[in-house]
Design an enzyme around this catalytic site. Structure first.
Site, PDB file in Angstrom:
ATOM      1  N   ASN A  10       0.876  -1.174   0.000  1.00  0.00           N
ATOM      2  CA  ASN A  10       0.000   0.000   0.000  1.00  0.00           C
ATOM      3  C   ASN A  10       0.913   1.222   0.000  1.00  0.00           C
ATOM      4  O   ASN A  10       1.440   1.618   1.033  1.00  0.00           O
ATOM      5  CB  ASN A  10      -0.886  -0.041   1.248  1.00  0.00           C
ATOM      6  CG  ASN A  10      -1.841   1.133   1.326  1.00  0.00           C
ATOM      7  OD1 ASN A  10      -1.760   2.070   0.534  1.00  0.00           O
ATOM      8  ND2 ASN A  10      -2.737   1.093   2.292  1.00  0.00           N
ATOM      9  N   ARG A 237      -9.712  17.613   6.137  1.00  0.00           N
ATOM     10  CA  ARG A 237     -10.502  17.964   4.941  1.00  0.00           C
ATOM     11  C   ARG A 237     -11.862  18.534   5.342  1.00  0.00           C
ATOM     12  O   ARG A 237     -12.483  18.051   6.287  1.00  0.00           O
ATOM     13  CB  ARG A 237     -10.719  16.717   4.068  1.00  0.00           C
ATOM     14  CG  ARG A 237      -9.491  16.324   3.281  1.00  0.00           C
ATOM     15  CD  ARG A 237      -9.699  15.009   2.554  1.00  0.00           C
ATOM     16  NE  ARG A 237      -8.757  14.013   3.032  1.00  0.00           N
ATOM     17  CZ  ARG A 237      -8.878  12.697   2.833  1.00  0.00           C
ATOM     18  NH1 ARG A 237      -9.909  12.215   2.170  1.00  0.00           N
ATOM     19  NH2 ARG A 237      -7.973  11.869   3.293  1.00  0.00           N
TER      20      ARG A 237
END
Ligand code: AMP
Length: 409
Positions: A10, A237
């Protein structure tokens, strides 16, 4: 495959997470993280058989980190155990509805999706290329975060902007966290023994947070969009804001596109609201000590989450269960309780004791046994999902290429 174990990669822009997993039992033989790649402080941490180790690798890049990981696996006698390699890839565009064996054409398509995920896909590609150089004889599989949401209907994935932008530039909602949703929805199905025609709401709440509506095993709506910025309030975010904010900040504050984009992605959410931290644990502690801005950040996080879960429910004919997962979803009884309180309109009702215990003694269930919808806490396991997909695809390819047994007349 001689050995069934799958090596998972990953790859982020400056990190490389890896794990060697038995896809049948889910046992992790070794797992680790190479981080701060490209910097003086680059290092690898890994754990194997309960032992934790750390190696300093000043200035190492992805290539060097991969060579080190290979060295570690060889030294530990694990190299022969690797049957195939599974790669997490963030964006698969509209082309990939499921995981796939990687060939040159697949690499081209992932490269083409870079324009949709400029922060993520380039790093994923580096991980695949480096791993292919080190393991040229093994099969490599790509598992996409977006694939699970390709089942969304047009009304859920199209923005109300000129249609040509979808046709010519693939501007649409894609959704993310798909591998996690696939895992937790399958677990919910097993735990609750639900029929094929089931309806779930799932909330993956971590540093990045999203939620999804899942009907009969398929995603029918989700909160993230073209990029992972849309939807819920997250660690740094903003989630949904008025798109005219770009204009307003340009004319009022002289912000460039890049400045606004950076502000929305890196300086907003829990961090921007609290001025303290993007980490929910820190905020819960500060709230308990009377910090008003931490309380406000948590309240807005919960308000937004409940409001969007209720919106997602409109894509479902009924509701069998609400599932919480991710670092916050799995551990924060505070967030789950406050969210569920706001969702009583959906018949959501939790057992406070079970909730405080994170469902530990009740198979993840934090609602009363006879209450529908059930409310569950399920620890996600994206790595196991990647290992299973990889194992399955490679075994299928072997079966397809093996000569069929000769017939005796
Ligand atoms: P993830 O990105 O899935 O690793 O989740 C990270 C988030 O989970 C961070 O905001 C952590 O503060 C939060 N988290 C982890 N453990 C807890 C906990 N016990 N209580 C509240 N939040 C937690």
């Amino acid at each position: 495959m001689t050995s069934p174990n799958v090596l998972i990669f990953n790859c982020g822009s400056s990190s490389l997470k890896f794990a060697l997993i038995d896809p049948i039992s889910g046992v992790e033989v070794i797992s680790g993280l190479a981080e701060r790649l490209g910097e003086e402080l680059a290092s690898i941490r890994y754990s194997m058989g309960g032992m934790k180790q750390r190696l300093e690798l000043p200035g190492a890049d992805h290539q060097e980190a991969c060579a080190q990981i290979l060295g570690l696996l060889t030294e530990a006698g694990l190299k022969q155990q690797i049957g195939a390699i599974g790669h997490r890839v963030v964006h698969g565009g509209e082309r990939f509805r499921e995981s796939t064996l990687i060939d040159a054409q697949v690499m081209d398509t992932i490269r083409d999706c870079q324009r949709l995920a400029p922060l993520h896909n380039p790093a994923n590609l580096i991980g695949i290329e480096v791993a292919q150089q080190h393991f040229p004889s093994l099969q490599h599989v790509a598992v996409f975060d977006t694939a699970f949401h390709q089942s969304m209907p047009a009304e859920a994935y199209l923005y109300a902007i000129p249609y040509a932008l979808y046709q010519q530039h693939a501007v649409r909602r894609y959704g993310f966290h798909g591998t996690s949703y696939r895992y937790v929805s399958q677990r919910a199905l097993e735990l609750l023994e639900l029929p094929t025609d089931h309806s779930l709401l799932c909330a993956h709440l971590g540093n990045g947070s999203s939620a999804a509506a899942i009907r009969s095993g398929n995603s029918v709506d989700t909160t993230m969009g073209l990029t992972p910025l849309e939807g819920l309030v997250m660690g740094t975010r903003s989630g949904n804001v008025d798109p005219n904010l770009y204009d307003f900040l340009a004319s009022e504050c002289g912000y460039s596109l890049q400045q606004t984009s950076r502000m929305l992605n890196k300086e907003s959410g829990l961090l921007g609201l609290s001025g303290l931290s993007n980490d929910m644990r820190t905020l819960e502690q500060a709230e308990a000590e009377g910090n008003e801005r931490a309380r406000l950040a948590i309240d807005i996080y919960v308000f937004t989450l409940a409001r969007q879960l209720a919106g997602l429910a409109t894509s479902l004919p009924h509701l069998d269960a609400l599932v919480f997962t991710g670092g916050i979803g799995e551990n924060s009884s505070r967030i789950r309780e406050a969210t569920c309180r706001r969702l009583s309109i959906l018949g959501i009702d939790i057992d406070l004791e079970r909730n405080v215990a994170n469902g530990a003694q009740s198979q993840g269930r934090i609602s009363a046994d006879n209450n529908t919808p059930a409310v569950l806490v399920i620890n996600t396991n994206e790595e196991l999902m990647i290992a299973r997909d990889t194992h399955h695809l490679v075994a299928q390819q072997v079966a397809d290429t093996e000569p069929s047994p000769s017939r005796h007349h």
